[in-house]
Design an enzyme around this catalytic site. Structure first.
Site, PDB file in Angstrom:
ATOM      1  N   GLY A   1     -12.736  -1.076   5.496  1.00  0.00           N
ATOM      2  CA  GLY A   1     -11.228  -1.069   5.229  1.00  0.00           C
ATOM      3  C   GLY A   1     -10.614   0.065   5.736  1.00  0.00           C
ATOM      4  O   GLY A   1      -9.583   0.100   6.223  1.00  0.00           O
TER       5      GLY A   1
ATOM      6  N   LYS B   1     -24.988 -13.303  12.836  1.00  0.00           N
ATOM      7  CA  LYS B   1     -25.403 -12.325  13.371  1.00  0.00           C
ATOM      8  C   LYS B   1     -26.255 -11.410  12.375  1.00  0.00           C
ATOM      9  O   LYS B   1     -27.198 -10.660  12.787  1.00  0.00           O
ATOM     10  CB  LYS B   1     -24.466 -11.307  14.157  1.00  0.00           C
ATOM     11  CG  LYS B   1     -23.242 -10.797  13.749  1.00  0.00           C
ATOM     12  CD  LYS B   1     -23.977  -9.390  13.057  1.00  0.00           C
ATOM     13  CE  LYS B   1     -22.600  -8.649  12.325  1.00  0.00           C
ATOM     14  NZ  LYS B   1     -23.056  -7.377  11.681  1.00  0.00           N
TER      15      LYS B   1
ATOM     16  N   GLY C   1     -13.510   0.151   1.360  1.00  0.00           N
ATOM     17  CA  GLY C   1     -14.761   0.582   1.745  1.00  0.00           C
ATOM     18  C   GLY C   1     -14.866   1.069   2.954  1.00  0.00           C
ATOM     19  O   GLY C   1     -14.008   1.303   3.445  1.00  0.00           O
TER      20      GLY C   1
HETATM   21  N1  LIG Z   1     -19.022  -1.518   7.929  1.00  0.00           N
HETATM   22  C1  LIG Z   1     -18.855  -2.033   9.001  1.00  0.00           C
HETATM   23  O1  LIG Z   1     -18.971  -1.290   9.838  1.00  0.00           O
HETATM   24  C2  LIG Z   1     -18.209  -3.469   9.225  1.00  0.00           C
HETATM   25  C3  LIG Z   1     -18.141  -4.215   8.212  1.00  0.00           C
HETATM   26  N2  LIG Z   1     -17.939  -5.346   8.150  1.00  0.00           N
HETATM   27  C4  LIG Z   1     -17.594  -6.262   7.164  1.00  0.00           C
HETATM   28  O2  LIG Z   1     -16.749  -5.755   6.124  1.00  0.00           O
HETATM   29  C5  LIG Z   1     -17.143  -6.197   4.579  1.00  0.00           C
HETATM   30  C6  LIG Z   1     -17.119  -5.043   3.909  1.00  0.00           C
HETATM   31  O3  LIG Z   1     -17.748  -4.192   4.130  1.00  0.00           O
HETATM   32  P1  LIG Z   1     -17.743  -2.578   4.160  1.00  0.00           P
HETATM   33  O4  LIG Z   1     -16.463  -2.133   4.009  1.00  0.00           O
HETATM   34  O5  LIG Z   1     -18.520  -1.891   5.006  1.00  0.00           O
HETATM   35  O6  LIG Z   1     -18.674  -2.566   2.650  1.00  0.00           O
HETATM   36  P2  LIG Z   1     -18.707  -1.071   1.452  1.00  0.00           P
HETATM   37  O7  LIG Z   1     -19.767  -1.422   0.888  1.00  0.00           O
HETATM   38  O8  LIG Z   1     -18.415   0.221   2.372  1.00  0.00           O
HETATM   39  O9  LIG Z   1     -17.314  -1.518   0.670  1.00  0.00           O
HETATM   40  C7  LIG Z   1     -17.102  -2.545   0.058  1.00  0.00           C
HETATM   41  C8  LIG Z   1     -15.844  -2.330  -0.490  1.00  0.00           C
HETATM   42  O10 LIG Z   1     -15.272  -3.691  -1.133  1.00  0.00           O
HETATM   43  C9  LIG Z   1     -14.853  -3.348  -2.552  1.00  0.00           C
HETATM   44  N3  LIG Z   1     -15.013  -4.338  -3.530  1.00  0.00           N
HETATM   45  C10 LIG Z   1     -16.206  -4.856  -3.925  1.00  0.00           C
HETATM   46  N4  LIG Z   1     -16.189  -5.758  -4.957  1.00  0.00           N
HETATM   47  C11 LIG Z   1     -14.886  -6.084  -4.435  1.00  0.00           C
HETATM   48  C12 LIG Z   1     -14.221  -7.358  -5.598  1.00  0.00           C
HETATM   49  N5  LIG Z   1     -14.740  -7.966  -6.388  1.00  0.00           N
HETATM   50  N6  LIG Z   1     -12.705  -7.271  -5.037  1.00  0.00           N
HETATM   51  C13 LIG Z   1     -12.311  -6.657  -4.132  1.00  0.00           C
HETATM   52  N7  LIG Z   1     -12.887  -5.410  -3.713  1.00  0.00           N
HETATM   53  C14 LIG Z   1     -14.262  -5.264  -3.960  1.00  0.00           C
HETATM   54  C15 LIG Z   1     -15.484  -2.247  -2.821  1.00  0.00           C
HETATM   55  O11 LIG Z   1     -14.692  -1.511  -3.985  1.00  0.00           O
HETATM   56  C16 LIG Z   1     -15.631  -1.232  -1.614  1.00  0.00           C
HETATM   57  O12 LIG Z   1     -14.526  -0.756  -1.310  1.00  0.00           O
HETATM   58  C17 LIG Z   1     -18.350  -7.030   4.827  1.00  0.00           C
HETATM   59  O13 LIG Z   1     -18.194  -8.166   4.742  1.00  0.00           O
HETATM   60  C18 LIG Z   1     -19.003  -6.476   6.274  1.00  0.00           C
HETATM   61  O14 LIG Z   1     -19.863  -7.339   6.740  1.00  0.00           O
HETATM   62  C19 LIG Z   1     -17.255  -6.001   9.305  1.00  0.00           C
HETATM   63  C20 LIG Z   1     -17.474  -5.140  10.568  1.00  0.00           C
HETATM   64  C21 LIG Z   1     -17.715  -3.708  10.487  1.00  0.00           C
HETATM   65  O1  LIG Z   2     -20.707  -5.972  11.306  1.00  0.00           O
HETATM   66  C1  LIG Z   2     -20.892  -4.955  11.518  1.00  0.00           C
HETATM   67  C2  LIG Z   2     -20.968  -4.427  12.968  1.00  0.00           C
HETATM   68  O2  LIG Z   2     -20.090  -5.299  13.966  1.00  0.00           O
HETATM   69  C3  LIG Z   2     -21.412  -3.847  10.649  1.00  0.00           C
HETATM   70  O3  LIG Z   2     -22.767  -4.448  10.378  1.00  0.00           O
HETATM   71  P1  LIG Z   2     -23.785  -4.149   9.279  1.00  0.00           P
HETATM   72  O4  LIG Z   2     -22.947  -4.700   8.100  1.00  0.00           O
HETATM   73  O5  LIG Z   2     -25.012  -4.573   9.556  1.00  0.00           O
HETATM   74  O6  LIG Z   2     -23.553  -2.433   9.080  1.00  0.00           O
END
Ligand SMILES: NC(=O)C1=CN([C@@H]2O[C@H](COP(=O)(O)OP(=O)(O)OC[C@H]3O[C@@H](n4cnc5c(N)ncnc54)[C@H](O)[C@@H]3O)[C@@H](O)[C@H]2O)C=CC1
Ligand SMILES: O=C(CO)COP(=O)(O)O
Length: 332
Positions: free
Chosen positions: A13, A188, A10
């Site tokens: 990652g 948070k 996502g």
């Molecule tokens: N986007 C950001 O800026 C940040 C996100 N995070 C955390 O990282 C985590 C992921 O967030 P994002 O990448 O932004 O979300 P996203 O919505 O962009 O992507 C989610 C990813 O997880 C995969 N996924 C979904 N279900 C799955 C499963 N059952 N098994 C394996 N993979 C699966 C999807 O295919 C997708 O690649 C969340 O917990 C978020 O809070 C932490 C810091 C920053």
């Molecule tokens: O964890 C994050 C920034 O530190 C990303 O926040 P959101 O999941 O609210 O976009």
């Protein structure tokens, strides 16, 4: 030089793949969806989740989980509620000496367990780390300066992981407080929803600053009851992430709060749940922890009632403002 695989393609990652590679690691990005992986192999861009950033050719993009788990360090970056099923599906093939680093932010809904507890249950004996802090995927991918905390029980391991994953634009600060770092990152998101509601209701900057501060106090109070260190909440994974997520609509959680703040009450439907908003689940998951640890979490409770019990938003604002006055810093 070490090998790092990012398990989850996502936004977050993908951003981590950029910095891991920049840090000089042999970097692999695992993409769950085969079609998305195929597309990305051609375009080298994650159009679905983080468009506009071309991944260097040195980063291996793969759909093969068998290949991805060969790396020494495995970054776990799927949505928090999917971590258990994901790990269950690969637990028999993960090498015993792999370092597992949680990069997701959440608490398991069904069990109210921290993600480190979920991993310890499925993969006992593995080294578990947590990476958390004020970091938007977009900023990281652009190469803007960012910083976060990296915690493992053993500080020497945290130091090694932090130095392996840091690069000139991404600084990781080692810590031995796994619980505190995890809780800060997960909770948070709930406070960011509250900040969004406050902004949408035009309650003013002063109200939002109070919400952020009292929100942090709630998190720290629960953290202390769960064995975390108070100082952790003053760091990047605590106050740092609160500041970022409660002041920028780029946060999905804050922007969700902004959306629902415009309504009288929130009625969930599939459409408004289509973007990953971890705080929605965490608000519910933390209610059991609040009860079992006997720690009141008034802001998190109000957010829970608004989202999961269709409580009127104005009622909750009134309730929060009419609570008895408590002493600072931990009187909640
Ligand atoms: N986007 C950001 O800026 C940040 C996100 N995070 C955390 O990282 C985590 C992921 O967030 P994002 O990448 O932004 O979300 P996203 O919505 O962009 O992507 C989610 C990813 O997880 C995969 N996924 C979904 N279900 C799955 C499963 N059952 N098994 C394996 N993979 C699966 C999807 O295919 C997708 O690649 C969340 O917990 C978020 O809070 C932490 C810091 C920053
Ligand atoms: O964890 C994050 C920034 O530190 C990303 O926040 P959101 O999941 O609210 O976009």
């Amino acid at each position: 030089m070490t090998s790092v695989s990012i398990l989850g393609g996502g936004a977050w990652g993908t951003a981590l793949a950029f910095t891991c590679y920049k840090a000089g690691n042999i970097t692999t990005l695992w993409i769950r969806d085969p079609q998305q992986a195929e597309k990305m192999l051609l375009s080298r861009e994650n159009e679905k989740y983080l468009a506009g950033h071309v991944l260097p050719s040195g980063i291996t993009i793969t759909h093969s989980i068998e290949k991805a788990i060969e790396s020494h360090i495995l970054l776990l970056v799927c949505p928090a509620q999917n971590l258990r099923s994901f790990l269950e599906s690969i637990k028999n093939i993960i090498p015993k000496d792999a370092y597992l680093v949680i990069c997701s932010k959440g608490i398991e809904l069904e069990t109210s367990k921290l993600l480190s507890e979920v991993i310890a249950e499925i993969l006992p004996g593995y080294c578990i780390g947590v990476l958390s802090g004020p970091t938007f995927a977009q900023d990281m991918a652009e190469g803007q300066p960012t910083a976060a905390t990296l915690a493992t029980k053993e500080i020497t391991t945290a130091r090694w992981l932090a130095s392996s994953l840091s690069c000139p634009t991404f600084r990781l600060y080692p810590s031995s407080d796994v619980i505190g770092v995890e809780l800060g990152g997960a909770l948070k998101n709930v406070i960011a929803i509250a900040a969004g509601i406050s902004s949408a209701r035009n309650l003013g900057e002063s109200a939002r600053a109070s919400l952020m501060t009292r929100g942090l106090s709630e998190i720290a109070h629960l953290g202390l009851a769960m064995g975390a260190q108070l100082e952790t909440f003053m760091g990047l994974s605590g106050v740092g992430d609160i500041v970022l997520s409660c002041t920028s609509p780029q946060s999905r959680n804050m922007s969700f709060g902004l959306k629902i703040g415009r309504l009288d009450r929130f009625i969930p439907n599939d459409q408004n749940m289509s973007i990953l908003t971890e705080g929605v689940f965490t608000a519910k998951a933390v209610q059991n922890l609040s009860a079992s640890k006997d720690v009141e979490l008034p802001i998190a409770k109000s957010i829970y009632r608004i989202i999961h019990q269709e409580s009127p938003i104005d009622e909750e604002i009134k309730l929060l403002l009419s609570r008895p006055l408590k002493t600072e810093p931990f009187g909640v």
